[in-house]
Write a protein that holds these residues in place. Structure first.
Motif, PDB file in Angstrom:
ATOM      1  N   GLU A  97       0.852  -1.184   0.000  1.00 33.88           N
ATOM      2  CA  GLU A  97       0.000   0.000   0.000  1.00 33.88           C
ATOM      3  C   GLU A  97       0.890   1.238   0.000  1.00 33.88           C
ATOM      4  N   HIS A  98       0.920   1.909  -1.131  1.00 28.76           N
ATOM      5  CA  HIS A  98       1.723   3.113  -1.347  1.00 28.76           C
ATOM      6  C   HIS A  98       0.944   4.317  -0.807  1.00 28.76           C
ATOM      7  N   VAL A  99       1.640   5.242  -0.119  1.00 23.28           N
ATOM      8  CA  VAL A  99       0.950   6.434   0.382  1.00 23.28           C
ATOM      9  C   VAL A  99       1.378   7.710  -0.346  1.00 23.28           C
ATOM     10  N   TYR A 100       2.226   7.583  -1.365  1.00 23.77           N
ATOM     11  CA  TYR A 100       2.532   8.673  -2.295  1.00 23.77           C
ATOM     12  C   TYR A 100       2.931   9.961  -1.586  1.00 23.77           C
ATOM     13  N   ASN A 101       3.940   9.842  -0.716  1.00 24.14           N
ATOM     14  CA  ASN A 101       4.584  11.068  -0.238  1.00 24.14           C
ATOM     15  C   ASN A 101       5.148  11.831  -1.439  1.00 24.14           C
ATOM     16  N   GLN A 102       5.594  11.087  -2.439  1.00 28.91           N
ATOM     17  CA  GLN A 102       5.935  11.633  -3.748  1.00 28.91           C
ATOM     18  C   GLN A 102       5.341  10.753  -4.848  1.00 28.91           C
ATOM     19  N   PHE A 103       4.990  11.386  -5.950  1.00 31.57           N
ATOM     20  CA  PHE A 103       4.613  10.668  -7.172  1.00 31.57           C
ATOM     21  C   PHE A 103       5.754  10.909  -8.151  1.00 31.57           C
ATOM     22  N   THR A 104       6.581   9.874  -8.354  1.00 35.61           N
ATOM     23  CA  THR A 104       7.855  10.043  -9.040  1.00 35.61           C
ATOM     24  C   THR A 104       7.888   9.252 -10.339  1.00 35.61           C
ATOM     25  N   LEU A 105       8.031   9.963 -11.431  1.00 33.22           N
ATOM     26  CA  LEU A 105       8.155   9.325 -12.742  1.00 33.22           C
ATOM     27  C   LEU A 105       9.617   9.330 -13.181  1.00 33.22           C
ATOM     28  N   ARG A 106       9.872   8.670 -14.302  1.00 32.27           N
ATOM     29  CA  ARG A 106      11.225   8.631 -14.865  1.00 32.27           C
ATOM     30  C   ARG A 106      11.181   9.116 -16.302  1.00 32.27           C
ATOM     31  N   SER A 107      12.214   9.858 -16.677  1.00 36.12           N
ATOM     32  CA  SER A 107      12.363  10.312 -18.059  1.00 36.12           C
ATOM     33  C   SER A 107      13.852  10.383 -18.391  1.00 36.12           C
ATOM     34  N   SER A 108      14.204   9.877 -19.574  1.00 35.42           N
ATOM     35  CA  SER A 108      15.612   9.956 -20.006  1.00 35.42           C
ATOM     36  C   SER A 108      16.021  11.392 -20.294  1.00 35.42           C
ATOM     37  N   ARG A 109      15.025  12.290 -20.441  1.00 38.33           N
ATOM     38  CA  ARG A 109      15.305  13.715 -20.668  1.00 38.33           C
ATOM     39  C   ARG A 109      14.761  14.532 -19.498  1.00 38.33           C
ATOM     40  N   ARG A 110      15.005  14.033 -18.298  1.00 31.44           N
ATOM     41  CA  ARG A 110      14.464  14.628 -17.090  1.00 31.44           C
ATOM     42  C   ARG A 110      14.774  16.114 -16.951  1.00 31.44           C
ATOM     43  N   ASP A 111      16.023  16.508 -17.132  1.00 30.42           N
ATOM     44  CA  ASP A 111      16.392  17.903 -16.916  1.00 30.42           C
ATOM     45  C   ASP A 111      15.698  18.826 -17.919  1.00 30.42           C
ATOM     46  N   ASP A 112      15.603  18.384 -19.170  1.00 27.49           N
ATOM     47  CA  ASP A 112      14.893  19.193 -20.178  1.00 27.49           C
ATOM     48  C   ASP A 112      13.402  19.275 -19.846  1.00 27.49           C
ATOM     49  N   LEU A 113      12.837  18.154 -19.396  1.00 28.75           N
ATOM     50  CA  LEU A 113      11.425  18.151 -19.025  1.00 28.75           C
ATOM     51  C   LEU A 113      11.167  19.074 -17.842  1.00 28.75           C
ATOM     52  N   LYS A 114      12.012  19.024 -16.848  1.00 28.76           N
ATOM     53  CA  LYS A 114      11.836  19.892 -15.676  1.00 28.76           C
ATOM     54  C   LYS A 114      11.909  21.362 -16.080  1.00 28.76           C
ATOM     55  N   ALA A 115      12.864  21.696 -16.933  1.00 27.14           N
ATOM     56  CA  ALA A 115      12.995  23.084 -17.395  1.00 27.14           C
ATOM     57  C   ALA A 115      11.753  23.515 -18.176  1.00 27.14           C
ATOM     58  N   PHE A 116      11.216  22.622 -18.992  1.00 29.02           N
ATOM     59  CA  PHE A 116      10.010  22.931 -19.764  1.00 29.02           C
ATOM     60  C   PHE A 116       8.828  23.175 -18.839  1.00 29.02           C
ATOM     61  N   LEU A 117       8.668  22.300 -17.845  1.00 29.76           N
ATOM     62  CA  LEU A 117       7.577  22.471 -16.890  1.00 29.76           C
ATOM     63  C   LEU A 117       7.720  23.786 -16.129  1.00 29.76           C
ATOM     64  N   HIS A 118       8.922  24.094 -15.712  1.00 31.52           N
ATOM     65  CA  HIS A 118       9.147  25.345 -14.981  1.00 31.52           C
ATOM     66  C   HIS A 118       8.759  26.550 -15.828  1.00 31.52           C
ATOM     67  N   SER A 119       9.128  26.522 -17.094  1.00 28.82           N
ATOM     68  CA  SER A 119       8.816  27.652 -17.974  1.00 28.82           C
ATOM     69  C   SER A 119       7.316  27.779 -18.211  1.00 28.82           C
ATOM     70  N   ALA A 120       6.582  26.676 -17.990  1.00 29.69           N
ATOM     71  CA  ALA A 120       5.129  26.699 -18.134  1.00 29.69           C
ATOM     72  C   ALA A 120       4.422  26.998 -16.813  1.00 29.69           C
ATOM     73  N   GLY A 121       5.191  27.309 -15.777  1.00 34.71           N
ATOM     74  CA  GLY A 121       4.609  27.634 -14.482  1.00 34.71           C
ATOM     75  C   GLY A 121       4.220  26.435 -13.659  1.00 34.71           C
ATOM     76  N   ILE A 122       4.794  25.281 -13.968  1.00 31.40           N
ATOM     77  CA  ILE A 122       4.410  24.032 -13.316  1.00 31.40           C
ATOM     78  C   ILE A 122       5.555  23.535 -12.431  1.00 31.40           C
ATOM     79  N   PRO A 123       5.279  23.298 -11.147  1.00 33.75           N
ATOM     80  CA  PRO A 123       6.343  22.885 -10.229  1.00 33.75           C
ATOM     81  C   PRO A 123       6.658  21.395 -10.345  1.00 33.75           C
TER      82      PRO A 123
END
Length: 388
Positions: free
Chosen positions: A299-325
């Motif tokens: 039974e997971h309680v999701y203190n974090q919901f953590t995905l994986r991406s081979s382009r994680r840093d680019d994805l994070k930067a894109f989300l940030h530029s879209a106002g998404i944390p």
């Protein structure tokens, strides 16, 4: 042609930023309960340990099915006090994971012992039990599994190894209060279960706080002494301890929040399931790996919901530029941290942990997260993927 980052920066949504975790939204639902509880502590002027702390300890123990719960000043102190209570120190080794918050291995080093790492399972991010036997030496005294992100570690094989070698089990359940493995709450399998009440945790206080669970009355008494300078009777000290007392104000706040924990956990489950449905509808499985729904044993309680991406840093930067944390837990494994350079590890020693540190990205998952904001998160990820 503009880049994906520029398109996100120029979109209307980029002007409407929201928070990774909105604790004010949670507080709004329990404001009167919390303020009344805090006022009662001020009226009593009983701030150090006392009735509120004892009531919280009893309530947490009853909730988790543990015989004893001992409050302390932080989740880090919970780990340190447990190690001290177990008599672990100079010359001893404790097996744990390199993919966790620094406090996991830091507590081991703090008491003078040596952290010995084993790699993680790439799907669960938790310690891989199949690697434990190879890590055991004559100096091994304990195993410290971490229930990372709120997902229980695979405790059956861990316990089997511990029993075979007479090792202490100290569960780092800092992110996992309320999670269950085979129907039993984490923090109750080993000799000690260690919890954090840092404000961002699923059960978070108004500052630092921690708790240790145990089923052994002798260990409980030892922990109670260690948190007050090794004293059973005021001004008489039987051992060297420290000052690690849970504040009564924190206990009062946590007692209120504990009554809502199950409902909040269900809210997190709902958010996680909704992410999976939205990812599937958007056809994103070829681009990112969302955390799979665990089997009925976990039974997971999701203190974090953590995905994986081979382009994680680019994805994070894109989300940030879209106002998404978003957040990265954790960008550098413990064995590669400067503080642990003395252990002599090098890149490649724990490849699954290191790969995870390059790929993981956590998304907002708190119960009060509005659908419209969750929709924005997934749409932005879809926009990023379609641009690749």
């Amino acid at each position: 042609m503009s880049s994906p980052a520029n398109r996100a920066e120029n979109s209307p949504a980029a002007t409407s930023r929201f928070e990774f975790l909105d604790l004010r939204a949670q507080f709004a639902t329990i404001h009167d309960e919390v303020m009344q509880a805090v006022a009662q502590v001020f009226e009593s002027q009983y701030f150090i340990l006392g009735p509120e702390v004892k009531l919280l300890e009893d309530e947490v123990a009853a909730k988790l099915g543990s015989k004893f719960a001992i409050g302390c000043a932080s989740g880090t102190d919970a780990l340190i006090l447990s190690l001290l209570a177990a008599g672990i120190g100079e010359g001893d080794e404790v097996i744990t994971t390199p993919f966790s918050f620094i406090a996991t291995a830091g507590s081991i080093a703090y008491v003078g012992a040596k952290p010995v790492f084993v790699d993680i399972d790439p799907v669960t991010f938790n310690l891989n039990p199949a690697l434990l036997e190879a890590a055991i030496t004559p100096n091994t005294r304990a195993i410290m599994p971490v229930h990372l992100f709120g997902l229980p570690a695979d405790m059956d094989p861990i316990l089997a190894v511990a029993r075979a070698h007479n090792l202490v089990i100290i569960e780092d359940a800092a992110q996992a209060i309320g999670s269950r493995y085979a129907g039993r709450y984490t923090g109750t399998f080993g000799d000690y279960g260690c919890f954090s009440f840092f404000p961002s945790k699923n059960l978070g206080g108004a500052g630092d706080g921690g708790m240790i669970t145990t089923n052994d009355p002798a260990l409980a008494e030892r922990l109670q002494m260690l948190r007050v300078h090794g004293s059973r009777k005021k001004y008489f000290h039987e051992m060297i301890g420290t000052n690690s007392r849970l504040h009564a104000l924190q206990a009062a706040v946590l007692r209120v929040k504990l009554r809502h924990l199950d409902a909040w956990q269900q809210g997190r489950h709902g958010r996680a399931d909704r992410y999976r449905r939205l990812f599937e509808s958007a056809g994103l499985s070829a681009f990112i790996a969302a955390p799979p729904r665990p089997s009925a044993k976990y039974e997971h309680v999701y203190n974090q919901f953590t995905l994986r991406s081979s382009r994680r840093d680019d994805l994070k930067a894109f989300l940030h530029s879209a106002g998404i944390p978003s957040e990265i837990y954790y960008p550098l494994c413990i064995h590669l941290q400067q503080a642990f350079a003395y252990l002599g590890h090098t890149p490649g020693d724990f490849p699954e942990s290191e790969k995870a540190s390059r790929e993981v990205l956590s998304l907002p998952v708190y119960p009060e997260l509005p659908d419209v904001q969750q929709d924005r998160v997934v749409q932005a990820i879809a926009d990023f993927c379609s641009s690749q």
